[in-house]
Design a protein around this motif. Structure first.
Motif, PDB file in Angstrom:
ATOM      1  N   PRO A   3      72.499  54.795 -30.433  1.00  0.00           N
ATOM      2  CA  PRO A   3      71.480  53.976 -29.760  1.00  0.00           C
ATOM      3  C   PRO A   3      72.025  52.652 -29.241  1.00  0.00           C
ATOM      4  O   PRO A   3      71.613  52.191 -28.176  1.00  0.00           O
ATOM      5  CB  PRO A   3      70.433  53.732 -30.858  1.00  0.00           C
ATOM      6  CG  PRO A   3      70.644  54.814 -31.847  1.00  0.00           C
ATOM      7  CD  PRO A   3      72.111  55.147 -31.804  1.00  0.00           C
TER       8      PRO A   3
ATOM      9  N   TRP B  22      71.981  51.739 -25.305  1.00  0.00           N
ATOM     10  CA  TRP B  22      71.296  50.538 -24.852  1.00  0.00           C
ATOM     11  C   TRP B  22      72.248  49.671 -24.029  1.00  0.00           C
ATOM     12  O   TRP B  22      71.879  49.157 -22.961  1.00  0.00           O
ATOM     13  CB  TRP B  22      70.750  49.757 -26.052  1.00  0.00           C
ATOM     14  CG  TRP B  22      69.899  48.590 -25.655  1.00  0.00           C
ATOM     15  CD1 TRP B  22      68.553  48.586 -25.442  1.00  0.00           C
ATOM     16  CD2 TRP B  22      70.359  47.258 -25.384  1.00  0.00           C
ATOM     17  NE1 TRP B  22      68.147  47.333 -25.060  1.00  0.00           N
ATOM     18  CE2 TRP B  22      69.233  46.502 -25.017  1.00  0.00           C
ATOM     19  CE3 TRP B  22      71.599  46.641 -25.418  1.00  0.00           C
ATOM     20  CZ2 TRP B  22      69.311  45.146 -24.685  1.00  0.00           C
ATOM     21  CZ3 TRP B  22      71.689  45.293 -25.083  1.00  0.00           C
ATOM     22  CH2 TRP B  22      70.546  44.566 -24.722  1.00  0.00           C
TER      23      TRP B  22
ATOM     24  N   TRP C  56      69.652  46.136 -33.884  1.00  0.00           N
ATOM     25  CA  TRP C  56      69.623  47.593 -34.011  1.00  0.00           C
ATOM     26  C   TRP C  56      68.231  48.096 -34.369  1.00  0.00           C
ATOM     27  O   TRP C  56      67.791  49.114 -33.872  1.00  0.00           O
ATOM     28  CB  TRP C  56      70.605  48.061 -35.075  1.00  0.00           C
ATOM     29  CG  TRP C  56      72.040  47.918 -34.707  1.00  0.00           C
ATOM     30  CD1 TRP C  56      72.573  47.561 -33.496  1.00  0.00           C
ATOM     31  CD2 TRP C  56      73.149  48.142 -35.577  1.00  0.00           C
ATOM     32  NE1 TRP C  56      73.936  47.543 -33.563  1.00  0.00           N
ATOM     33  CE2 TRP C  56      74.318  47.896 -34.827  1.00  0.00           C
ATOM     34  CE3 TRP C  56      73.263  48.517 -36.908  1.00  0.00           C
ATOM     35  CZ2 TRP C  56      75.595  48.019 -35.383  1.00  0.00           C
ATOM     36  CZ3 TRP C  56      74.534  48.639 -37.447  1.00  0.00           C
ATOM     37  CH2 TRP C  56      75.682  48.399 -36.694  1.00  0.00           C
ATOM     38  N   LYS C  57      67.552  47.370 -35.255  1.00  0.00           N
ATOM     39  CA  LYS C  57      66.246  47.847 -35.728  1.00  0.00           C
ATOM     40  C   LYS C  57      65.216  47.921 -34.604  1.00  0.00           C
ATOM     41  O   LYS C  57      64.210  48.611 -34.714  1.00  0.00           O
ATOM     42  CB  LYS C  57      65.724  46.970 -36.869  1.00  0.00           C
ATOM     43  CG  LYS C  57      65.248  45.597 -36.449  1.00  0.00           C
ATOM     44  CD  LYS C  57      64.635  44.833 -37.593  1.00  0.00           C
ATOM     45  CE  LYS C  57      64.048  43.514 -37.118  1.00  0.00           C
ATOM     46  NZ  LYS C  57      63.366  42.813 -38.186  1.00  0.00           N
ATOM     47  N   GLU C  58      65.467  47.211 -33.483  1.00  0.00           N
ATOM     48  CA  GLU C  58      64.529  47.185 -32.367  1.00  0.00           C
ATOM     49  C   GLU C  58      64.819  48.264 -31.318  1.00  0.00           C
ATOM     50  O   GLU C  58      64.037  48.441 -30.388  1.00  0.00           O
ATOM     51  CB  GLU C  58      64.560  45.799 -31.708  1.00  0.00           C
ATOM     52  CG  GLU C  58      64.140  44.687 -32.665  1.00  0.00           C
ATOM     53  CD  GLU C  58      64.520  43.297 -32.193  1.00  0.00           C
ATOM     54  OE1 GLU C  58      65.399  43.168 -31.313  1.00  0.00           O
ATOM     55  OE2 GLU C  58      63.946  42.326 -32.706  1.00  0.00           O
ATOM     56  N   LEU C  59      65.921  48.975 -31.470  1.00  0.00           N
ATOM     57  CA  LEU C  59      66.303  50.003 -30.493  1.00  0.00           C
ATOM     58  C   LEU C  59      65.434  51.242 -30.650  1.00  0.00           C
ATOM     59  O   LEU C  59      65.151  51.668 -31.767  1.00  0.00           O
ATOM     60  CB  LEU C  59      67.777  50.375 -30.663  1.00  0.00           C
ATOM     61  CG  LEU C  59      68.767  49.251 -30.365  1.00  0.00           C
ATOM     62  CD1 LEU C  59      70.164  49.629 -30.816  1.00  0.00           C
ATOM     63  CD2 LEU C  59      68.752  48.919 -28.888  1.00  0.00           C
ATOM     64  N   ASP C  60      65.034  51.835 -29.522  1.00  0.00           N
ATOM     65  CA  ASP C  60      64.169  53.012 -29.600  1.00  0.00           C
ATOM     66  C   ASP C  60      64.731  54.215 -28.845  1.00  0.00           C
ATOM     67  O   ASP C  60      64.016  55.160 -28.554  1.00  0.00           O
ATOM     68  CB  ASP C  60      62.764  52.676 -29.093  1.00  0.00           C
ATOM     69  CG  ASP C  60      62.755  52.176 -27.655  1.00  0.00           C
ATOM     70  OD1 ASP C  60      63.825  52.151 -27.014  1.00  0.00           O
ATOM     71  OD2 ASP C  60      61.672  51.817 -27.172  1.00  0.00           O
ATOM     72  N   THR C  61      66.026  54.169 -28.507  1.00  0.00           N
ATOM     73  CA  THR C  61      66.651  55.307 -27.837  1.00  0.00           C
ATOM     74  C   THR C  61      67.814  55.821 -28.668  1.00  0.00           C
ATOM     75  O   THR C  61      68.365  55.098 -29.489  1.00  0.00           O
ATOM     76  CB  THR C  61      67.190  54.925 -26.447  1.00  0.00           C
ATOM     77  OG1 THR C  61      68.173  53.905 -26.618  1.00  0.00           O
ATOM     78  CG2 THR C  61      66.089  54.446 -25.529  1.00  0.00           C
TER      79      THR C  61
ATOM     80  N   ASP D 192      70.003  58.499 -31.257  1.00  0.00           N
ATOM     81  CA  ASP D 192      69.877  59.105 -32.580  1.00  0.00           C
ATOM     82  C   ASP D 192      69.920  58.037 -33.661  1.00  0.00           C
ATOM     83  O   ASP D 192      70.992  57.572 -34.057  1.00  0.00           O
ATOM     84  CB  ASP D 192      71.023  60.106 -32.760  1.00  0.00           C
ATOM     85  CG  ASP D 192      70.967  60.844 -34.075  1.00  0.00           C
ATOM     86  OD1 ASP D 192      70.107  60.526 -34.926  1.00  0.00           O
ATOM     87  OD2 ASP D 192      71.812  61.734 -34.258  1.00  0.00           O
ATOM     88  N   ARG D 193      68.753  57.637 -34.161  1.00  0.00           N
ATOM     89  CA  ARG D 193      68.680  56.560 -35.146  1.00  0.00           C
ATOM     90  C   ARG D 193      69.314  56.951 -36.489  1.00  0.00           C
ATOM     91  O   ARG D 193      69.603  56.082 -37.302  1.00  0.00           O
ATOM     92  CB  ARG D 193      67.233  56.122 -35.340  1.00  0.00           C
ATOM     93  CG  ARG D 193      66.708  55.445 -34.070  1.00  0.00           C
ATOM     94  CD  ARG D 193      65.593  54.482 -34.325  1.00  0.00           C
ATOM     95  NE  ARG D 193      65.825  53.550 -35.383  1.00  0.00           N
ATOM     96  CZ  ARG D 193      66.410  52.345 -35.243  1.00  0.00           C
ATOM     97  NH1 ARG D 193      66.866  51.969 -34.084  1.00  0.00           N
ATOM     98  NH2 ARG D 193      66.548  51.545 -36.264  1.00  0.00           N
TER      99      ARG D 193
END
Length: 197
Positions: A54, A58, A68-73, A75-76
């Motif tokens: 992710p 980004w 990182w915790k705010e990323l939504d794209t 493979d978390r």
């Protein structure tokens, strides 16, 4: 402030490790800096995380900085694996010019503060700008660098060009300044890396 100072600051901001990619071309960066734990790098590479990461996804499409915790794209679960290697909290910052540059850095103890996130963006912006090839090298400076790259000595270069050794030294001094290099050989190598030799 110079590149070493920025790297030192980056080490403080990302004590668990960081990765910098400067001036990404089609597939590879012009320069990389990596202080991530080697076991994580091996795990990351062997599992082919690059295309699903992710933070990297980004960085390829955004400009600025984000935790990182705010990323939504992407493979978390990659972040869950990273946490097992001590990379629990992180930030990615990107300069989305052509070519792009990005940094991501991690901590084990806490999230980055807003000020730290902003500073990571400032650092990658400075590193990106400083790694740009100079546009003001003269033909004479490039010619002298080309000869240095070919292994010629000052006396040979002066004879070949029909100028004094002092003139060659001045051309090389100017080129070193413009390329932010310590030696003529380093300047020639940098110019070659930029594709201007």
């Amino acid at each position: 402030m110079n590149t070493d100072d920025l790297v030192d600051e980056l080490e403080q901001l990302a004590p668990a490790g960081y990765y910098v990619a400067l001036r990404l071309g089609f597939a590879f960066p012009q320069k990389e800096m990596n202080s991530l734990p080697e076991p994580w790098v091996d795990h990351y590479s062997s599992h082919g995380y690059l295309l699903r990461d992710p933070a990297v996804r980004w960085a390829y499409t955004n400009h600025g900085a984000i935790r990182w915790k705010e990323l939504d794209t992407g493979d978390r679960t990659i972040f869950e694996r990273a946490s097992e290697f001590g990379l629990k909290f992180g930030t990615v910052a990107a300069v989305n010019d052509a070519p792009k540059s990005f940094v991501y850095g991690a901590r084990t103890d806490r999230e980055h503060t807003d000020t730290e996130v902003e500073r990571m963006y400032e650092i990658i912006t400075l590193l990106h700008d400083w790694s740009a090839p100079p546009e003001n090298l003269t033909a004479a400076e490039l010619e002298a660098l080309r000869m240095i790259k070919d292994g010629m000595r000052l006396k040979q270069i002066a004879h070949e060009l029909g100028v004094t050794e002092g003139a060659v030294k001045q051309r090389l001094k100017n080129a070193k300044t413009k390329l932010r290099a310590q030696t003529s050989a380093q300047a020639a190598a940098k110019a070659a890396t930029y594709g201007i030799l």
